[in-house]
Design an enzyme around this catalytic site. Sequence first.
Site, PDB file in Angstrom:
ATOM      1  CD  GLU A 110     -13.278  20.897 -51.305  1.00 41.09           C
ATOM      2  OE1 GLU A 110     -12.681  21.782 -50.566  1.00 41.09           O
ATOM      3  OE2 GLU A 110     -13.786  19.686 -51.054  1.00 41.09           O
TER       4      GLU A 110
ATOM      5  CD  GLN B 127     -17.742  23.964 -41.542  1.00 39.02           C
ATOM      6  OE1 GLN B 127     -17.291  23.764 -40.503  1.00 39.02           O
ATOM      7  NE2 GLN B 127     -16.860  24.049 -42.817  1.00 39.02           N
TER       8      GLN B 127
ATOM      9  CB  CYS C 150     -17.365  28.280 -34.311  1.00 37.57           C
ATOM     10  SG  CYS C 150     -18.753  29.458 -33.504  1.00 37.57           S
TER      11      CYS C 150
ATOM     12  CG  ASP D 218     -11.237  26.303 -39.352  1.00 35.22           C
ATOM     13  OD1 ASP D 218     -10.957  27.468 -38.998  1.00 35.22           O
ATOM     14  OD2 ASP D 218     -12.174  25.580 -39.302  1.00 35.22           O
TER      15      ASP D 218
ATOM     16  CE  LYS E 264      -7.245  26.012 -35.147  1.00 36.56           C
ATOM     17  NZ  LYS E 264      -6.531  26.663 -36.323  1.00 36.56           N
ATOM     18  CB  THR E 265     -14.644  32.336 -36.679  1.00 34.34           C
ATOM     19  OG1 THR E 265     -13.390  33.306 -36.719  1.00 34.34           O
ATOM     20  CG2 THR E 265     -14.609  31.922 -35.214  1.00 34.34           C
TER      21      THR E 265
ATOM     22  CB  ALA F 236     -15.724  36.131 -38.257  1.00 25.80           C
TER      23      ALA F 236
ATOM     24  CB  CYS G 212     -17.618  34.107 -31.537  1.00 24.24           C
ATOM     25  SG  CYS G 212     -18.351  32.499 -30.977  1.00 24.24           S
TER      26      CYS G 212
HETATM   27  C1  LIG Z   1     -21.233  24.233 -35.683  1.00 30.93           C
HETATM   28  C2  LIG Z   1     -20.305  25.291 -36.093  1.00 30.93           C
HETATM   29  C3  LIG Z   1     -20.748  26.626 -35.795  1.00 30.93           C
HETATM   30  C4  LIG Z   1     -20.013  27.659 -36.333  1.00 30.93           C
HETATM   31  N1  LIG Z   1     -20.276  28.844 -36.314  1.00 30.93           N
HETATM   32  C5  LIG Z   1     -19.551  29.874 -36.637  1.00 30.93           C
HETATM   33  C6  LIG Z   1     -19.881  31.297 -36.368  1.00 30.93           C
HETATM   34  O1  LIG Z   1     -21.002  31.582 -36.038  1.00 30.93           O
HETATM   35  N2  LIG Z   1     -19.197  32.248 -37.232  1.00 30.93           N
HETATM   36  C7  LIG Z   1     -17.981  31.876 -38.015  1.00 30.93           C
HETATM   37  O2  LIG Z   1     -17.337  32.705 -38.439  1.00 30.93           O
HETATM   38  N3  LIG Z   1     -17.562  30.743 -38.044  1.00 30.93           N
HETATM   39  C8  LIG Z   1     -18.270  29.529 -37.399  1.00 30.93           C
HETATM   40  N4  LIG Z   1     -17.885  28.256 -37.692  1.00 30.93           N
HETATM   41  C9  LIG Z   1     -16.661  28.028 -38.050  1.00 30.93           C
HETATM   42  C10 LIG Z   1     -16.377  28.218 -39.664  1.00 30.93           C
HETATM   43  O3  LIG Z   1     -17.058  27.681 -40.453  1.00 30.93           O
HETATM   44  C11 LIG Z   1     -15.041  27.517 -40.151  1.00 30.93           C
HETATM   45  O4  LIG Z   1     -14.068  28.418 -39.254  1.00 30.93           O
HETATM   46  C12 LIG Z   1     -14.545  27.845 -41.156  1.00 30.93           C
HETATM   47  O5  LIG Z   1     -15.557  27.355 -42.460  1.00 30.93           O
HETATM   48  C13 LIG Z   1     -13.183  27.352 -41.703  1.00 30.93           C
HETATM   49  O6  LIG Z   1     -12.732  27.437 -43.138  1.00 30.93           O
HETATM   50  P1  LIG Z   1     -11.638  26.653 -43.710  1.00 30.93           P
HETATM   51  O7  LIG Z   1     -11.887  27.232 -45.129  1.00 30.93           O
HETATM   52  O8  LIG Z   1     -10.485  26.989 -43.077  1.00 30.93           O
HETATM   53  O9  LIG Z   1     -12.192  25.123 -43.796  1.00 30.93           O
HETATM   54  P2  LIG Z   1     -13.672  24.495 -44.433  1.00 30.93           P
HETATM   55  O10 LIG Z   1     -14.521  25.590 -44.720  1.00 30.93           O
HETATM   56  O11 LIG Z   1     -13.859  23.677 -43.434  1.00 30.93           O
HETATM   57  O12 LIG Z   1     -12.899  24.000 -45.603  1.00 30.93           O
HETATM   58  C14 LIG Z   1     -12.046  23.013 -45.969  1.00 30.93           C
HETATM   59  C15 LIG Z   1     -11.891  22.436 -47.214  1.00 30.93           C
HETATM   60  O13 LIG Z   1     -11.097  21.576 -47.639  1.00 30.93           O
HETATM   61  C16 LIG Z   1     -11.436  20.550 -48.027  1.00 30.93           C
HETATM   62  N5  LIG Z   1     -10.328  19.496 -47.845  1.00 30.93           N
HETATM   63  C17 LIG Z   1     -10.233  18.829 -46.390  1.00 30.93           C
HETATM   64  N6  LIG Z   1      -9.233  17.913 -46.513  1.00 30.93           N
HETATM   65  C18 LIG Z   1      -8.731  18.067 -48.034  1.00 30.93           C
HETATM   66  C19 LIG Z   1      -7.764  17.406 -48.595  1.00 30.93           C
HETATM   67  N7  LIG Z   1      -7.040  16.492 -47.845  1.00 30.93           N
HETATM   68  N8  LIG Z   1      -7.712  17.569 -49.994  1.00 30.93           N
HETATM   69  C20 LIG Z   1      -8.220  18.555 -50.363  1.00 30.93           C
HETATM   70  N9  LIG Z   1      -9.213  19.217 -49.849  1.00 30.93           N
HETATM   71  C21 LIG Z   1      -9.488  18.832 -48.612  1.00 30.93           C
HETATM   72  C22 LIG Z   1     -12.586  20.111 -47.540  1.00 30.93           C
HETATM   73  O14 LIG Z   1     -13.442  19.328 -48.240  1.00 30.93           O
HETATM   74  C23 LIG Z   1     -13.299  21.488 -47.380  1.00 30.93           C
HETATM   75  O15 LIG Z   1     -14.197  21.888 -48.469  1.00 30.93           O
HETATM   76  C24 LIG Z   1     -18.793  27.200 -37.258  1.00 30.93           C
HETATM   77  C25 LIG Z   1     -18.427  25.924 -37.589  1.00 30.93           C
HETATM   78  C26 LIG Z   1     -19.207  24.903 -36.993  1.00 30.93           C
HETATM   79  C27 LIG Z   1     -18.951  23.621 -37.013  1.00 30.93           C
END
Ligand SMILES: Cc1cc2nc3c(=O)[nH]c(=O)nc-3n(C[C@H](O)[C@H](O)[C@H](O)COP(=O)(O)OP(=O)(O)OC[C@H]3O[C@@H](n4cnc5c(N)ncnc54)[C@H](O)[C@@H]3O)c2cc1C
Length: 414
Positions: free
Chosen positions: A49, A57, A175, A314, A322-323, A325, A357
């Site tokens: 990371e 988010q 989201c 995601d 994609k959430t 949740a 959502c």
């Molecule tokens: C405005 C907004 C509102 C939202 N509202 C909701 C809601 O109400 N309810 C809900 O459940 N969800 C909501 N979400 C969605 C939720 O935040 C995401 O679906 C969730 O954070 C995805 O988790 P993740 O671990 O897949 O990705 P992320 O949490 O984005 O984490 C990905 C991680 O990988 C790291 N990374 C990226 N590329 C690399 C790389 N090449 N090498 C190493 N590390 C890397 C990044 O630095 C990051 O830390 C919302 C999102 C947004 C933007």
Amino acid sequence: MATSTLGQPTVAPQISTKYPILILGGGTAGITVAARLRNAGQTGIAIIEPSETHYYQPLWTLVGGGVVPASITARPEKDYIPRGVSWIKGLATAIEPRENAIVLADGRRIGYDYLIVACGLQLDWDKIEGLPQTLGENGVSSNYAYDLAPKTWEYIRSFKGGRAIFTYPLGPIKCAGAPQKIMYLAADYFRRHNIKAEVIYATATPAIFSVKHYQEPLMKVVRRYGITTLFQHNLVAVDGPNKQATFEVLNDPEKKRVTLSFDFLHVTPPQSAPNFIKNNPLLAETEGTTKGYLRVNKHTLQSPDFPNIFAIGDASSTPNSKTGAAIRKQAPVLVENLLAQMSGKPLTAQYNGYASCPLVTGYGKLILAEFDYDGNPTPSIPFIDTSRERWSMYMLKRWGLPWMYWNLMLRGKA
Ligand SMILES: Cc1cc2nc3c(=O)[nH]c(=O)nc-3n(C[C@H](O)[C@H](O)[C@H](O)COP(=O)(O)OP(=O)(O)OC[C@H]3O[C@@H](n4cnc5c(N)ncnc54)[C@H](O)[C@@H]3O)c2cc1C
């Protein structure tokens, strides 16, 4: 053998360190899975990371609505890397599934026995002509970035009247409710302050929400605020200085373009799998709406081609909304199946596509949508119809869910 830009053969660096379990990405999914694996007694785990900061988010919606400051959504990453897990600070640039290795931007190669891909998705701001140059200026903002969400609030609170446009792009996004949540907050704010506004929802989708059960309740909200909906309208260009937004009309046989002037524009950017995944033919999904994302079985979360690779959140090809949740329900499934794989047992845990959502529909109002892969409502709170706007659900979003995220989910307890 690889070739350098000068055409000289180069030798890939040796694998510097190898971990039994390597997690790519320490966001919502990566930390949740790491914590659950530690709670299950696993050792030899590392997370790749690059970021020093972990973001919650979902609260960026309320940052854009002026309810909370952005700072409360950011905490030090180090406080959430579970004890006993190694943190490799670095950016992955390639996955080598045949060599069981990850290549980092600084040239290191990290080996693994089992890999969990959890690196989220990428925001493709530059796919909209003129957008990168004007973001955060000329009345153009987006809640999809930590730095920009406060700007959204600045624009809403200083809006003197005119046209406010809220967009939704083509393809899957994180989201799917967020593009309209901020619109309802803005519309509510304009009403409460007697500001004359023409609010437009210009979306590439054919309906207000993909899950039928919640469409009519949301259209009721749209009518209450007098919002104009432009379905099948995909934002393709922004002229910031002249305050013009151009859309392609997707259901028009000639794909005609329409240009609308705006006083405030909230953009949800197109989103896709990180380039190093989508450009990897061994790993990327090749077709459908999830093309480019890391291909896994949508129920077991395991790669069909490399049984020692799993994906979550995601970055994965699972066709759920994609959430965070969804990740809460995927994490226990992934951990159970990974442990089964490691001990040579069949994979029996199944993810059913659950996502939720929390659709903020105004200050103090929220419709909680919960559904599975087939779009069936899957309410987790008994005796309450959460497809109706409720103050209690708004409070859950403002207070309950953030608390649960930092204290339970990221600790592998929820
Ligand atoms: C405005 C907004 C509102 C939202 N509202 C909701 C809601 O109400 N309810 C809900 O459940 N969800 C909501 N979400 C969605 C939720 O935040 C995401 O679906 C969730 O954070 C995805 O988790 P993740 O671990 O897949 O990705 P992320 O949490 O984005 O984490 C990905 C991680 O990988 C790291 N990374 C990226 N590329 C690399 C790389 N090449 N090498 C190493 N590390 C890397 C990044 O630095 C990051 O830390 C919302 C999102 C947004 C933007």
